[in-house]
Design an enzyme around this catalytic site. Structure first.
Site: not given
Length: 373
Positions: A131-137, A231
């Site tokens: 999940g590295a394309n946005s946010g924490i990633g 969640y």
């Protein structure tokens, strides 16, 4: 921008690093002392800083303290079936002073990923960030790549993943970053990613991701489904699975820890219901941010924080658990704000962790046998 600026390689000395010939040890009641093998002497004060310390917290899961025939304390790692005279809790020491024995930990909720990586050279390390394309990633991948690591951005959207790698390369053209397709909701995609990655012949150093548990509640009927409760259950399962993964793989040199990146991270979760949007908006001034939306250099008048620090807070605990030298070889733990914490008793239940693992294996076998994986 030069990676040396980020890595801080012009100033890599640590005040806690012992001089040659010295060794750090602990007493049975947790006090830290220092042995000088050259002069054959011991002392309570750190030879460089003069500070006194003691270990904090319980022994990691699977460890036990014993005393040998000479009265010296040693530690048994039952998972890896080994013994050592080095206290594994030396990764979690606190300074002892006459005024206040509980000093501030090294990193906390205001720490940024770049701060944690200060002075680290990750050249030669291969790291997968999901999940590295946005946010924490993205912040995790960016921070690690700017310190020399070879980072694989594993994302389900190839276009966005490529855009993310280009952003990192614009910051440092020598960064070793690449994008690979990985949709974690598809077992076929997971298998294809694994085969493609193994074909690259790259050794992976770090893989980063993000009461009794009633497993019947993991897939409730539609009328009983509530997003926030689902969640919470998923986060509960994350800790259980991480603990079981560590128990199974630590004998082979692979460790696993679970973490909480920060309180009420502002994310896409709020889109599902207007009430979530209101709650997130009210809580946002008191939470971490992955990026400062105002971008008013050099300080943001609304957030009252340095912009570069704010946008990195969300990735700090990720990075700390992945690269902290004091955590080398230690797993089965839970971290929040770069600090080891005790999760709920339910999240520490070994029976539930084992049952969750068995359930996961069974579901994967069933799913892998279908045509819609």
């Amino acid at each position: 921008m030069s990676a040396l600026r980020y890595a801080g390689l012009d100033d890599t000395d640590s005040e806690d690093e012992l001089p040659p010939g010295w060794e750090e040890r602990t007493t049975k009641d947790g006090w830290v002392y220092y042995a000088n093998h050259d002069e054959l002497k011991t002392q309570w004060d750190h030879p460089k800083t003069g500070k006194k310390k003691r270990v904090a917290g319980d022994l990691p899961y699977g460890w036990e303290q014993e005393t040998d025939e000479n009265g010296q304390v040693y530690f048994v790692d039952h998972i890896n079936k080994r013994t050592t005279y080095l206290d594994p809790r030396l990764a979690f020491t606190v300074e002892e002073t006459s005024e206040n024995p509980n000093v501030r930990q090294r990193y906390d909720g205001s720490s940024a990923a770049m701060e944690i990586l200060q002075g680290r050279d990750l050249s030669g390390k291969v790291i997968i960030v999901t999940g590295a394309n946005s946010g924490i990633g993205f912040e995790t991948a960016r921070s690690l790549a700017l310190h020399g690591a070879h980072v694989v951005l594993a994302c389900r959207n190839g276009v966005r993943a490529t855009e993310a790698t280009q952003k990192i390369l614009e910051e440092w053209h020598k960064a070793k970053v690449e994008a690979m397709i990985l949709d974690l909701s598809s077992l076929r995609s997971v298998q294809q990613f694994a085969e493609a990655f193994k074909a690259r012949n790259l050794f992976t150093d770090i893989k980063d991701s993000s009461g009794k548990l009633d497993f019947r509640l993991l897939s409730p009927a539609k009328k009983d489904y509530w997003a926030m409760l689902a969640y919470n259950r998923s986060k509960h399962c994350n800790i259980l699975f991480s603990n079981e993964l560590n128990r199974r793989l630590s004998p082979h040199g692979v460790t696993s820890n679970a973490l909480h990146p920060g309180n009420m991270m502002y994310s896409s979760l709020h889109r599902s219901w207007w009430l979530y949007t209101l709650l997130f908006s009210l809580a946002r001034p008191f939470t971490k941010s992955m990026i400062c939306i105002h971008r008013a250099p050099p300080r943001c008048w609304n957030c009252h924080e340095n912009r570069e620090q704010i946008e990195q807070q969300g990735a700090a605990t990720n990075v700390y658990c992945a690269i902290a030298p004091e955590l080398e070889g230690l797993g089965g733990m839970y971290f929040n704000n770069c600090c080891r914490c005790q999760p709920s008793q339910a999240a520490q239940d070994e029976t539930s962790a084992s049952a969750l693992w068995d359930l996961s294996e069974r579901l994967i076998e069933e799913r892998a046998g279908s045509h819609s994986v």
